[in-house]
Design a protein around this motif. Sequence first.
Motif, mmCIF file in Angstrom:
data_model
loop_
_atom_site.group_PDB
_atom_site.id
_atom_site.type_symbol
_atom_site.label_atom_id
_atom_site.label_comp_id
_atom_site.label_asym_id
_atom_site.label_seq_id
_atom_site.Cartn_x
_atom_site.Cartn_y
_atom_site.Cartn_z
ATOM 1 N N SER A 1 22.354 38.303 52.560
ATOM 2 C CA SER A 1 22.266 39.154 51.370
ATOM 3 C C SER A 1 21.754 40.543 51.721
ATOM 4 O O SER A 1 22.276 41.556 51.233
ATOM 5 C CB SER A 1 21.355 38.522 50.317
ATOM 6 N N LEU A 2 20.738 40.594 52.551
ATOM 7 C CA LEU A 2 20.183 41.873 52.977
ATOM 8 C C LEU A 2 21.212 42.678 53.765
ATOM 9 O O LEU A 2 21.345 43.891 53.576
ATOM 10 C CB LEU A 2 18.929 41.634 53.811
ATOM 11 N N SER A 3 21.977 42.010 54.611
ATOM 12 C CA SER A 3 23.014 42.701 55.384
ATOM 13 C C SER A 3 24.102 43.261 54.484
ATOM 14 O O SER A 3 24.550 44.397 54.670
ATOM 15 C CB SER A 3 23.636 41.740 56.402
ATOM 16 N N VAL A 4 24.531 42.494 53.512
ATOM 17 C CA VAL A 4 25.545 42.966 52.561
ATOM 18 C C VAL A 4 25.002 44.151 51.765
ATOM 19 O O VAL A 4 25.703 45.147 51.560
ATOM 20 C CB VAL A 4 25.992 41.820 51.622
ATOM 21 N N PHE A 5 23.754 44.077 51.334
ATOM 22 C CA PHE A 5 23.137 45.174 50.588
ATOM 23 C C PHE A 5 23.101 46.455 51.425
ATOM 24 O O PHE A 5 23.477 47.530 50.952
ATOM 25 C CB PHE A 5 21.718 44.777 50.152
ATOM 26 N N ILE A 6 22.669 46.347 52.674
ATOM 27 C CA ILE A 6 22.608 47.519 53.553
ATOM 28 C C ILE A 6 24.005 48.076 53.793
ATOM 29 O O ILE A 6 24.205 49.294 53.808
ATOM 30 C CB ILE A 6 21.914 47.153 54.885
ATOM 31 N N PHE A 7 24.983 47.210 53.958
ATOM 32 C CA PHE A 7 26.364 47.636 54.163
ATOM 33 C C PHE A 7 26.881 48.422 52.962
ATOM 34 O O PHE A 7 27.468 49.501 53.110
ATOM 35 C CB PHE A 7 27.231 46.403 54.417
ATOM 36 N N ILE A 8 26.672 47.901 51.761
ATOM 37 C CA ILE A 8 27.139 48.572 50.542
ATOM 38 C C ILE A 8 26.430 49.908 50.345
ATOM 39 O O ILE A 8 27.066 50.920 50.042
ATOM 40 C CB ILE A 8 26.967 47.645 49.318
ATOM 41 N N VAL A 9 25.121 49.915 50.503
ATOM 42 C CA VAL A 9 24.361 51.163 50.350
ATOM 43 C C VAL A 9 24.815 52.184 51.387
ATOM 44 O O VAL A 9 24.983 53.366 51.072
ATOM 45 C CB VAL A 9 22.842 50.897 50.457
ATOM 46 N N GLY A 10 25.050 51.749 52.609
ATOM 47 C CA GLY A 10 25.505 52.655 53.660
ATOM 48 C C GLY A 10 26.837 53.299 53.323
ATOM 49 O O GLY A 10 27.022 54.508 53.523
ATOM 50 N N PHE A 11 27.786 52.528 52.808
ATOM 51 C CA PHE A 11 29.068 53.103 52.434
ATOM 52 C C PHE A 11 28.952 54.036 51.239
ATOM 53 O O PHE A 11 29.646 55.052 51.169
ATOM 54 C CB PHE A 11 30.103 52.008 52.156
ATOM 55 N N ARG A 12 28.073 53.733 50.301
ATOM 56 C CA ARG A 12 27.887 54.642 49.167
ATOM 57 C C ARG A 12 27.275 55.961 49.618
ATOM 58 O O ARG A 12 27.680 57.025 49.156
ATOM 59 C CB ARG A 12 27.019 53.992 48.096
#
Length: 67
Positions: free
Chosen positions: A44-55
């Motif tokens: 979950s943390l990895s997905v969150f960081i991935f999404i925030v990074g792309f935004r």
Amino acid sequence: MLMILAHAYMDSFTWYIDNAVALGLINSSLIMSLSTVYFITVVSLSVFIFIVGFRVLDYVIRRAHFN
């Protein structure tokens, strides 16, 4: 900073489980439960960081493109 905090969480959780197993503080069913919680939170943390990074990347690209 976010990556440092994420790695600190992952490393400390792993360290906790390793020490608890070595000292015999937890049994096998608790190890499975803790490992499941660990896996779910890390993914979950990895997905969150991935999404925030792309935004953030999208924001930077749009800002650079219009200036």
